[in-house]
Design a protein around this motif. Sequence first.
Motif, PDB file in Angstrom:
ATOM      1  N   HIS A 166       0.794  -1.228   0.000  1.00  0.00           N
ATOM      2  CA  HIS A 166       0.000   0.000   0.000  1.00  0.00           C
ATOM      3  C   HIS A 166       0.825   1.276   0.000  1.00  0.00           C
ATOM      4  N   GLY A 167       2.135   1.148   0.020  1.00  0.00           N
ATOM      5  CA  GLY A 167       2.978   2.331  -0.114  1.00  0.00           C
ATOM      6  C   GLY A 167       3.169   3.165   1.132  1.00  0.00           C
ATOM      7  N   TYR A 168       2.881   2.596   2.308  1.00  0.00           N
ATOM      8  CA  TYR A 168       3.124   3.318   3.556  1.00  0.00           C
ATOM      9  C   TYR A 168       4.554   3.078   4.024  1.00  0.00           C
ATOM     10  N   SER A 169       5.178   4.102   4.575  1.00  0.00           N
ATOM     11  CA  SER A 169       6.531   3.987   5.116  1.00  0.00           C
ATOM     12  C   SER A 169       6.451   3.644   6.598  1.00  0.00           C
ATOM     13  N   GLU A 170       7.129   2.577   6.999  1.00  0.00           N
ATOM     14  CA  GLU A 170       7.089   2.185   8.409  1.00  0.00           C
ATOM     15  C   GLU A 170       7.926   3.133   9.244  1.00  0.00           C
ATOM     16  N   VAL A 171       7.395   3.487  10.405  1.00  0.00           N
ATOM     17  CA  VAL A 171       8.061   4.385  11.346  1.00  0.00           C
ATOM     18  C   VAL A 171       8.020   3.738  12.722  1.00  0.00           C
ATOM     19  N   ALA A 172       9.126   3.861  13.456  1.00  0.00           N
ATOM     20  CA  ALA A 172       9.145   3.455  14.875  1.00  0.00           C
ATOM     21  C   ALA A 172       9.216   4.739  15.691  1.00  0.00           C
ATOM     22  N   PRO A 173       8.065   5.292  16.101  1.00  0.00           N
ATOM     23  CA  PRO A 173       8.050   6.613  16.736  1.00  0.00           C
ATOM     24  C   PRO A 173       8.232   6.523  18.246  1.00  0.00           C
ATOM     25  N   PRO A 174       8.509   7.661  18.901  1.00  0.00           N
ATOM     26  CA  PRO A 174       8.509   7.690  20.362  1.00  0.00           C
ATOM     27  C   PRO A 174       7.111   7.385  20.899  1.00  0.00           C
ATOM     28  N   LEU A 175       7.076   6.752  22.058  1.00  0.00           N
ATOM     29  CA  LEU A 175       5.803   6.475  22.723  1.00  0.00           C
ATOM     30  C   LEU A 175       5.448   7.557  23.729  1.00  0.00           C
ATOM     31  N   LEU A 176       6.377   8.453  23.989  1.00  0.00           N
ATOM     32  CA  LEU A 176       6.166   9.601  24.863  1.00  0.00           C
ATOM     33  C   LEU A 176       6.308  10.869  24.039  1.00  0.00           C
ATOM     34  N   VAL A 177       5.340  11.774  24.170  1.00  0.00           N
ATOM     35  CA  VAL A 177       5.362  13.007  23.374  1.00  0.00           C
ATOM     36  C   VAL A 177       5.067  14.213  24.258  1.00  0.00           C
ATOM     37  N   ARG A 178       5.459  15.382  23.767  1.00  0.00           N
ATOM     38  CA  ARG A 178       5.267  16.629  24.502  1.00  0.00           C
ATOM     39  C   ARG A 178       3.865  17.186  24.282  1.00  0.00           C
ATOM     40  N   ASP A 179       3.550  18.212  25.079  1.00  0.00           N
ATOM     41  CA  ASP A 179       2.251  18.870  24.972  1.00  0.00           C
ATOM     42  C   ASP A 179       1.953  19.323  23.546  1.00  0.00           C
ATOM     43  N   VAL A 180       2.953  19.915  22.887  1.00  0.00           N
ATOM     44  CA  VAL A 180       2.719  20.493  21.560  1.00  0.00           C
ATOM     45  C   VAL A 180       2.282  19.431  20.560  1.00  0.00           C
ATOM     46  N   ALA A 181       2.809  18.218  20.701  1.00  0.00           N
ATOM     47  CA  ALA A 181       2.415  17.145  19.786  1.00  0.00           C
ATOM     48  C   ALA A 181       0.970  16.726  20.049  1.00  0.00           C
ATOM     49  N   MET A 182       0.593  16.621  21.318  1.00  0.00           N
ATOM     50  CA  MET A 182      -0.781  16.253  21.655  1.00  0.00           C
ATOM     51  C   MET A 182      -1.757  17.356  21.259  1.00  0.00           C
ATOM     52  N   PHE A 183      -1.320  18.600  21.374  1.00  0.00           N
ATOM     53  CA  PHE A 183      -2.168  19.706  20.931  1.00  0.00           C
ATOM     54  C   PHE A 183      -2.334  19.671  19.416  1.00  0.00           C
ATOM     55  N   GLY A 184      -1.257  19.333  18.714  1.00  0.00           N
ATOM     56  CA  GLY A 184      -1.305  19.335  17.255  1.00  0.00           C
ATOM     57  C   GLY A 184      -2.358  18.414  16.686  1.00  0.00           C
ATOM     58  N   THR A 185      -2.537  17.246  17.288  1.00  0.00           N
ATOM     59  CA  THR A 185      -3.544  16.301  16.799  1.00  0.00           C
ATOM     60  C   THR A 185      -4.848  16.388  17.581  1.00  0.00           C
ATOM     61  N   ALA A 186      -4.934  17.385  18.474  1.00  0.00           N
ATOM     62  CA  ALA A 186      -6.178  17.771  19.160  1.00  0.00           C
ATOM     63  C   ALA A 186      -6.567  16.874  20.328  1.00  0.00           C
ATOM     64  N   GLN A 187      -5.614  16.120  20.892  1.00  0.00           N
ATOM     65  CA  GLN A 187      -5.903  15.433  22.161  1.00  0.00           C
ATOM     66  C   GLN A 187      -5.894  16.433  23.318  1.00  0.00           C
ATOM     67  N   LEU A 188      -5.126  17.509  23.162  1.00  0.00           N
ATOM     68  CA  LEU A 188      -5.090  18.596  24.145  1.00  0.00           C
ATOM     69  C   LEU A 188      -5.635  19.858  23.501  1.00  0.00           C
ATOM     70  N   PRO A 189      -6.287  20.708  24.298  1.00  0.00           N
ATOM     71  CA  PRO A 189      -6.455  20.610  25.751  1.00  0.00           C
ATOM     72  C   PRO A 189      -7.724  19.873  26.183  1.00  0.00           C
ATOM     73  N   LYS A 190      -8.644  19.650  25.260  1.00  0.00           N
ATOM     74  CA  LYS A 190      -9.988  19.211  25.622  1.00  0.00           C
ATOM     75  C   LYS A 190     -10.028  17.827  26.252  1.00  0.00           C
ATOM     76  N   PHE A 191      -9.113  16.929  25.834  1.00  0.00           N
ATOM     77  CA  PHE A 191      -9.209  15.541  26.272  1.00  0.00           C
ATOM     78  C   PHE A 191      -8.040  15.123  27.162  1.00  0.00           C
ATOM     79  N   ALA A 192      -7.519  16.076  27.930  1.00  0.00           N
ATOM     80  CA  ALA A 192      -6.383  15.790  28.814  1.00  0.00           C
ATOM     81  C   ALA A 192      -6.711  14.695  29.823  1.00  0.00           C
ATOM     82  N   ASP A 193      -7.944  14.667  30.298  1.00  0.00           N
ATOM     83  CA  ASP A 193      -8.321  13.680  31.321  1.00  0.00           C
ATOM     84  C   ASP A 193      -8.388  12.260  30.760  1.00  0.00           C
ATOM     85  N   ASP A 194      -8.388  12.120  29.444  1.00  0.00           N
ATOM     86  CA  ASP A 194      -8.443  10.792  28.828  1.00  0.00           C
ATOM     87  C   ASP A 194      -7.053  10.214  28.585  1.00  0.00           C
ATOM     88  N   GLN A 195      -6.005  10.964  28.964  1.00  0.00           N
ATOM     89  CA  GLN A 195      -4.638  10.574  28.636  1.00  0.00           C
ATOM     90  C   GLN A 195      -3.845  10.199  29.886  1.00  0.00           C
TER      91      GLN A 195
END
Length: 496
Positions: free
Chosen positions: A190-219
Amino acid sequence: MHDIRFIRDTPEAFDRALERRGVESQAPRLIALDEKRRVAIQVVEAAQARRNAASKEIGEAKKNKDEDKAKGLLIEVAALKESIPGMEAEEKKASKELDDALAEIPNLPLDDVPDGTDESDNVEHHRFGAKREYAFAPKQHFELGEALAEMDFETAAKLSGARFVVLKKGLARLERALGQFMLDVHTGEHGYSEVAPPLLVRDVAMFGTAQLPKFADDQFPTVSKNAVAEATKEFVQRSVKGAFNQLPRVLADIKRETGKDVEPTYAVQKLSKLIDDDMSNYLQLLDETLRDLLRLWLIPTAEVPLTNLVRESILDEAQLPQRFTACTPCFRAEAGAAGKDTRGMIRQHQFTKVELVSITTPEQSKDEHERMLACAEEVPRRLDLHYRVMTLCAGDLGFASQKTYDIEVWLPGQNMYREISSCSVCGEFQARRMNARYRTKEGRQLRHLHTLNGSGVAVGRALIAVMETYQQENGSIAVPDALAPYMGGIKKIEKQ
């Protein structure tokens, strides 16, 4: 994140789209906050312009030997220099109020998303295969797993609490096989590139995909003790150095007040008071440092690090689309409605998932969404699992989604369909939060990227589906043909 200019230009359309999601009118409040921000900016700019103009007039007045005018202008410039920081603080406050308000508002549904309020209003798109018939009453996955002594919830509870599981032997290998199988399909075909990403991320990354600030209690947030120690050390150093850097001013103030050179004891007393007076600022600095630099979040999905691979970047259109995949553990503090799915692996705080992420242009994103769905569907198809695809209604969309397809696999033991994949197109919503853009082919324009994400698929739920679909009357689990190359010759998982 929404474009405030779009809201200003089309407030009625903006609110109509939000209403489809069950969100009350927001445009008047946002436009009022934006007006407050714009006025604050104008005040700052006017003051800065007057300060610059007055500074030039001082030179002209002195050139013309008009000392009275020069003196008045000097007083005016000094007053402006003193007041401008306060004006800038008001402008920053107004901008933050608007940004915070925008960050809490979900994405707008596309026009072809069906109306509705919850999952009961979702619309079936199509089905694959048919429900299998069994000569016995099919069992649920946890009944099968516990009878095999390879799915242990009791021990997991001792280790970590509720909603965790320990998989053993054949089931542990089967879960690993499923993840490897999915990655091979998506990268090899399917043409996807495999990535082994960090499992821990900063606030800015969670904000970027919209988990923060609204869903902080779910994390699940984490803080490193070593990082705290380093930050505390830095705080003390800044506090002491900051105070002692002001020692020359303190000495000068004392000499001006007394007309005498300072006595060491008196200087220390003055300096100590200065440190006390500034302590609240230092404590605020420490709090901001701890919050912004030390807290890391366990990823709720690999969507977060994969999508943020393009944050704060400008790509060339020729580089698009970009497609990424990863098989990672995922962590969610939210595990569904209270009392629901309390047994088994359906809703876990930790689970494994293969994620698909696409980065593309606005013109390509709708077609890319259909392509992503087809890629995700290939997994249950090859496992010969019966499933259906549902188009989510506007009221059931995820926070960042414009449109979502859910793949729901049939579980014979539960006698119901359960979600195994969710494929969403987010438009420029996440890209705005990440400041992720691309340069058009002509090179004349910068535009925000479009982002998409989907499960390709949830490994734990695929394991459940395989167990319940391929169960035998004696409680063993037949291994699907597609997984045979990954199982080391094991054709059946049975009690040892």
